[in-house]
Design a protein around this motif. Sequence first.
Motif, mmCIF file in Angstrom:
data_model
loop_
_atom_site.group_PDB
_atom_site.id
_atom_site.type_symbol
_atom_site.label_atom_id
_atom_site.label_comp_id
_atom_site.label_asym_id
_atom_site.label_seq_id
_atom_site.Cartn_x
_atom_site.Cartn_y
_atom_site.Cartn_z
ATOM 1 N N LEU A 90 0.813 -1.218 0.000
ATOM 2 C CA LEU A 90 0.000 0.000 0.000
ATOM 3 C C LEU A 90 0.845 1.266 0.000
ATOM 4 O O LEU A 90 0.489 2.255 -0.647
ATOM 5 C CB LEU A 90 -0.967 -0.019 1.188
ATOM 6 N N ILE A 91 1.973 1.242 0.704
ATOM 7 C CA ILE A 91 2.875 2.400 0.633
ATOM 8 C C ILE A 91 3.405 2.553 -0.789
ATOM 9 O O ILE A 91 3.482 3.666 -1.326
ATOM 10 C CB ILE A 91 4.030 2.251 1.642
ATOM 11 N N GLY A 92 3.754 1.432 -1.417
ATOM 12 C CA GLY A 92 4.235 1.485 -2.798
ATOM 13 C C GLY A 92 3.200 2.054 -3.751
ATOM 14 O O GLY A 92 3.512 2.892 -4.612
ATOM 15 N N LEU A 93 1.939 1.642 -3.605
ATOM 16 C CA LEU A 93 0.875 2.149 -4.475
ATOM 17 C C LEU A 93 0.619 3.635 -4.223
ATOM 18 O O LEU A 93 0.378 4.393 -5.167
ATOM 19 C CB LEU A 93 -0.403 1.346 -4.250
ATOM 20 N N TYR A 114 1.026 6.770 -6.873
ATOM 21 C CA TYR A 114 0.041 7.825 -7.132
ATOM 22 C C TYR A 114 0.691 9.202 -7.048
ATOM 23 O O TYR A 114 0.390 10.089 -7.856
ATOM 24 C CB TYR A 114 -1.127 7.744 -6.152
ATOM 25 N N PHE A 115 1.598 9.389 -6.077
ATOM 26 C CA PHE A 115 2.326 10.658 -6.001
ATOM 27 C C PHE A 115 3.104 10.908 -7.296
ATOM 28 O O PHE A 115 3.130 12.036 -7.820
ATOM 29 C CB PHE A 115 3.296 10.652 -4.816
ATOM 30 N N GLN A 138 2.388 9.726 -10.235
ATOM 31 C CA GLN A 138 1.408 10.018 -11.278
ATOM 32 C C GLN A 138 0.987 11.484 -11.239
ATOM 33 O O GLN A 138 0.867 12.143 -12.281
ATOM 34 C CB GLN A 138 0.184 9.122 -11.086
ATOM 35 N N LEU A 139 0.780 12.028 -10.047
ATOM 36 C CA LEU A 139 0.427 13.438 -9.911
ATOM 37 C C LEU A 139 1.541 14.337 -10.438
ATOM 38 O O LEU A 139 1.277 15.339 -11.119
ATOM 39 C CB LEU A 139 0.153 13.775 -8.443
ATOM 40 N N LEU A 140 2.789 13.980 -10.141
ATOM 41 C CA LEU A 140 3.913 14.786 -10.614
ATOM 42 C C LEU A 140 4.021 14.753 -12.137
ATOM 43 O O LEU A 140 4.333 15.768 -12.769
ATOM 44 C CB LEU A 140 5.216 14.272 -9.992
ATOM 45 N N ASN A 141 3.764 13.601 -12.720
ATOM 46 C CA ASN A 141 3.876 13.466 -14.169
ATOM 47 C C ASN A 141 2.742 14.176 -14.904
ATOM 48 O O ASN A 141 2.944 14.765 -15.969
ATOM 49 C CB ASN A 141 3.901 11.986 -14.568
ATOM 50 N N GLU A 142 1.538 14.115 -14.333
ATOM 51 C CA GLU A 142 0.386 14.697 -15.028
ATOM 52 C C GLU A 142 0.258 16.199 -14.785
ATOM 53 O O GLU A 142 -0.261 16.930 -15.633
ATOM 54 C CB GLU A 142 -0.898 13.996 -14.571
ATOM 55 N N LEU A 143 0.697 16.658 -13.598
ATOM 56 C CA LEU A 143 0.654 18.087 -13.251
ATOM 57 C C LEU A 143 -0.743 18.685 -13.466
ATOM 58 O O LEU A 143 -0.890 19.805 -13.949
ATOM 59 C CB LEU A 143 1.685 18.871 -14.082
ATOM 60 N N ARG A 144 -1.780 17.930 -13.075
ATOM 61 C CA ARG A 144 -3.140 18.414 -13.289
ATOM 62 C C ARG A 144 -3.779 18.969 -12.019
ATOM 63 O O ARG A 144 -4.840 19.588 -12.075
ATOM 64 C CB ARG A 144 -4.023 17.281 -13.818
ATOM 65 N N VAL A 145 -3.130 18.721 -10.866
ATOM 66 C CA VAL A 145 -3.682 19.191 -9.598
ATOM 67 C C VAL A 145 -2.917 20.423 -9.152
ATOM 68 O O VAL A 145 -1.702 20.383 -8.963
ATOM 69 C CB VAL A 145 -3.597 18.088 -8.519
ATOM 70 N N ILE A 146 -3.630 21.533 -8.992
ATOM 71 C CA ILE A 146 -2.985 22.786 -8.621
ATOM 72 C C ILE A 146 -2.708 22.825 -7.118
ATOM 73 O O ILE A 146 -1.629 23.196 -6.684
ATOM 74 C CB ILE A 146 -3.872 23.977 -9.036
ATOM 75 N N ARG A 147 -3.698 22.427 -6.321
ATOM 76 C CA ARG A 147 -3.547 22.453 -4.863
ATOM 77 C C ARG A 147 -3.626 21.017 -4.339
ATOM 78 O O ARG A 147 -4.713 20.463 -4.207
ATOM 79 C CB ARG A 147 -4.619 23.330 -4.226
ATOM 80 N N LEU A 148 -2.466 20.449 -4.042
ATOM 81 C CA LEU A 148 -2.425 19.060 -3.611
ATOM 82 C C LEU A 148 -3.209 18.827 -2.332
ATOM 83 O O LEU A 148 -3.819 17.767 -2.147
ATOM 84 C CB LEU A 148 -0.975 18.624 -3.408
ATOM 85 N N GLN A 155 -5.904 19.806 -1.495
ATOM 86 C CA GLN A 155 -7.334 19.679 -1.725
ATOM 87 C C GLN A 155 -7.673 18.525 -2.673
ATOM 88 O O GLN A 155 -8.828 18.365 -3.058
ATOM 89 C CB GLN A 155 -7.901 20.996 -2.274
ATOM 90 N N ASP A 156 -6.683 17.747 -3.034
ATOM 91 C CA ASP A 156 -6.925 16.572 -3.874
ATOM 92 C C ASP A 156 -7.253 15.387 -2.975
ATOM 93 O O ASP A 156 -6.410 14.947 -2.188
ATOM 94 C CB ASP A 156 -5.690 16.265 -4.718
ATOM 95 N N PRO A 157 -8.470 14.846 -3.043
ATOM 96 C CA PRO A 157 -8.874 13.778 -2.120
ATOM 97 C C PRO A 157 -7.952 12.570 -2.118
ATOM 98 O O PRO A 157 -7.611 12.051 -1.051
ATOM 99 C CB PRO A 157 -10.287 13.416 -2.611
ATOM 100 N N LEU A 158 -7.548 12.096 -3.308
ATOM 101 C CA LEU A 158 -6.700 10.902 -3.333
ATOM 102 C C LEU A 158 -5.281 11.190 -2.857
ATOM 103 O O LEU A 158 -4.599 10.288 -2.368
ATOM 104 C CB LEU A 158 -6.697 10.299 -4.734
ATOM 105 N N PHE A 159 -4.833 12.433 -2.986
ATOM 106 C CA PHE A 159 -3.544 12.800 -2.394
ATOM 107 C C PHE A 159 -3.630 12.709 -0.877
ATOM 108 O O PHE A 159 -2.713 12.191 -0.216
ATOM 109 C CB PHE A 159 -3.134 14.211 -2.813
#
Length: 229
Positions: free
Chosen positions: A136-139, A143-144, A146-156, A158-162
């Motif tokens: 689970l830590i690996g998954l 996800y972290f 994935q967020l860095l690669n996509e750069l679609r979340v402005i305020r981390l 406030q991102d629920p899955l973050f």
Amino acid sequence: MQIPSWLLTVCEYLEQIAGLVVLLPLGLGVWRWPRLPTTLRLLTGYLAFTEIVLLTSSLVELYWPVWSISLWHLFTLVQTLLFLRIYYLTLTSPALRRLLPAVVVAFTAFALLDSLYLEGLHQMNSYTHVLQSALLIGLALLYFEQLLNELRVIRLEQDPLFLVSTAVVLYFSGTVLLYVFVNKLSAPADYASHQVIYTLNSMVNLIQYVLFALAFWYAGQSLSYHSRS
């Protein structure tokens, strides 16, 4: 282990508080259910299952104490499978999504082997916890990435899955050593040792539940958040 009685009392209260705090994210999950993506609905189900296990555990501890630990073996398995499903819906890598079903089968087989043969049903399934924590830590870290690669979340924040993934990393990294040594450092009848271990677990749980509550609070509010469902 010799522990002052007042400290044991504090430990008991902290454990009870942690059992109640789970109602905060669970209540928010139920309240925001119509606006939740599938991932957070699964998390709501997990929290409901947690509350049921906590209540059942109290009854089992009272009337059939010998089976109290066995109930948490089931909890560990269901907990892991639910989080694996959450990350299957969240991670976008095709290779990872093909791999995760095999991981589910392998983890379930190992958990059953550990419970029925390696460590047994009457002591903590520490081997399963170590594997669970690593997975689970690996998954969450994936996800972290994935967020860095996509750069679609402005305020981390406030991102629920973050927030959920942060809770996963903090909880499992904070408790894995407890479960590794619980069977070696304390005898089954050593109430004080087990109480301290459960209290440390409860303290990390408090942080986890607060982060889950924030995840439900921000769900549906941020236009930058999209979930795979």
